[in-house]
Each structure stands twice: as C-alpha cells, then as structure tokens.
Design an enzyme around this catalytic site. Structure first.
Site, short mmCIF file in Angstrom:
data_model
loop_
_atom_site.label_atom_id
_atom_site.label_comp_id
_atom_site.label_asym_id
_atom_site.label_seq_id
_atom_site.Cartn_x
_atom_site.Cartn_y
_atom_site.Cartn_z
N GLY A 1 -15.58 -34.27 14.62
CA GLY A 1 -15.17 -34.68 15.95
C GLY A 1 -14.53 -33.51 16.67
N GLN B 1 -9.61 -29.04 22.73
CA GLN B 1 -9.73 -28.12 21.59
C GLN B 1 -10.58 -26.88 21.90
OE1 GLN B 1 -10.76 -31.44 18.65
NE2 GLN B 1 -9.55 -30.02 17.42
N CYS C 1 -7.56 -31.46 11.11
CA CYS C 1 -7.94 -31.20 12.50
C CYS C 1 -8.38 -29.75 12.61
CB CYS C 1 -6.74 -31.46 13.40
SG CYS C 1 -7.07 -31.14 15.14
N LEU C 2 -9.47 -29.51 13.34
CA LEU C 2 -9.97 -28.13 13.51
C LEU C 2 -8.92 -27.23 14.18
CD1 LEU C 2 -13.63 -28.81 14.73
CD2 LEU C 2 -12.89 -28.07 12.44
N HIS D 1 -8.35 -40.43 16.30
CA HIS D 1 -7.95 -39.01 16.29
C HIS D 1 -8.34 -38.31 17.59
CE1 HIS D 1 -7.31 -35.13 13.96
NE2 HIS D 1 -8.00 -34.71 15.01
N GLU D 2 -9.59 -38.56 18.05
CA GLU D 2 -10.08 -37.86 19.26
C GLU D 2 -9.41 -38.41 20.52
OE1 GLU D 2 -11.45 -35.17 18.65
OE2 GLU D 2 -11.96 -35.63 16.58
N HIS E 1 -6.16 -36.84 20.90
CA HIS E 1 -6.25 -35.48 21.47
C HIS E 1 -6.20 -35.53 23.00
CE1 HIS E 1 -6.76 -32.44 18.41
NE2 HIS E 1 -7.71 -33.11 17.78
#
Ligand code: NI
Length: 169
Positions: A45, A50, A92-93, A134-135, A138
C-alpha cells in the site's frame, strides 16, 4: 515514474491531505506513479503523502503485483463500517526497518472513488482491512507508530534519531 519514498520526520507525513477534485490525466499519472513506486519499494500500500503529495489518494495491492485485478485505487476514501479485531505486525515504507503489533478491525468496509472518479464500496478482510486502515490513517497524518504504546513509540523514535545523526535515514 518511480518517486522516492518520504521518510518519517518529514511534516507531509503528519499533515491532513486535501481531497481529490479533478480526475484528469494528471491524476491518472499520479496513480500510475504511485503503483510503480509502491511495487519498486515492495509495499502492499502507498498513500500520496508518502511521495510528498498531500492529497487524499492511496493505492493498495495485497498480492504485491501477482494479480492485476487486486489493484485498488482509493481516492477520498472513508471507512463506513468495521467489525471484529486483529492484532498483527505492521510496518510502513516511510518507517523502514521498524515494525510493531497494531490492533485493527478484522473487517473494514470503505467508500472511495476509483481512478476515474467513480464511487465504489468495498469490504476487506485481514490484510486488506489492515491496509485500508493504515492508508486512510496516512491521509489523516497518522502513522502506525502512533498506535503503539508510548514506550514502544519512544524507543523507535530514539533509534530513528540516532540513524538520522549517523546519516542513515
Ligand atoms: Ni505506511
């Protein structure tokens, strides 16, 4: 085009993103870039902040590119309904190298718009339910570490500060 992933510490990750209003060619290009950047970073995701863009869109593919039909574009997403609980490791990236147990609902129903602006509803279970939460977090400036205990969160923040000093962040 592959964009570099913005890392924890950049204020864009803790800002509230702005709604998508135009579903034009430029938006389509952003979505394509987001999928490309997500696959390059081996994520399931990715939210626009990000890659440094404070807009309400995320892309998700819990099959990591194995099934083209699993590609989901969520523009202006909102959670309609949740059910149950799951507690799993999450990462998380934007916070590479760190993971933590996060409590999330087992089922999540969202309403969002696709790349063409068409509204849809979708129910996700397990990893997909987790990705939706999660997204969408963000897009509201919330990172998974904010769901951890203060102790665990401070430990991660301290380690990141050290990495930054050493030039490794
Ligand atoms: Ni993330």
């Amino acid at each position: 085009m592959i964009h570099p992933i913005v890392k924890y510490g950049d204020p864009v990750l803790e800002s509230i993103s702005q709604p998508i209003e135009e579903f034009d060619g430029e938006f389509q290009k952003l979505v394509d870039d987001m999928f490309e950047s997500m696959y390059a970073a081996q994520g399931v995701g990715l939210a626009a902040p990000q890659i440094g863009i404070s807009r309400r869109v995320a892309v998700i593919d819990v099959t990591s590119g194995k099934n083209p039909e699993a590609k989901i574009v969520c523009a202006n997403p909102e959670i309609l309904h949740t059910e149950g609980e799951q507690r799993e490791e999450e990462g998380c990236l934007s916070i590479p190298g760190f993971r933590g147990q996060v409590l999330r609902p087992q089922f999540v129903t969202i309403r969002a718009q696709d790349a063409a602006g068409k509204e849809f509803e979708m129910r996700g279970e397990g990893l997909l339910a987790r990705a939706f939460c999660h997204e969408i977090d963000h897009l509201n400036g919330t990172l998974f570490i904010m769901h951890l205990s203060l102790l665990k969160r401070d430990l991660i923040k301290r380690k990141i500060r050290k990495l930054k000093k050493a030039g490794g962040w």
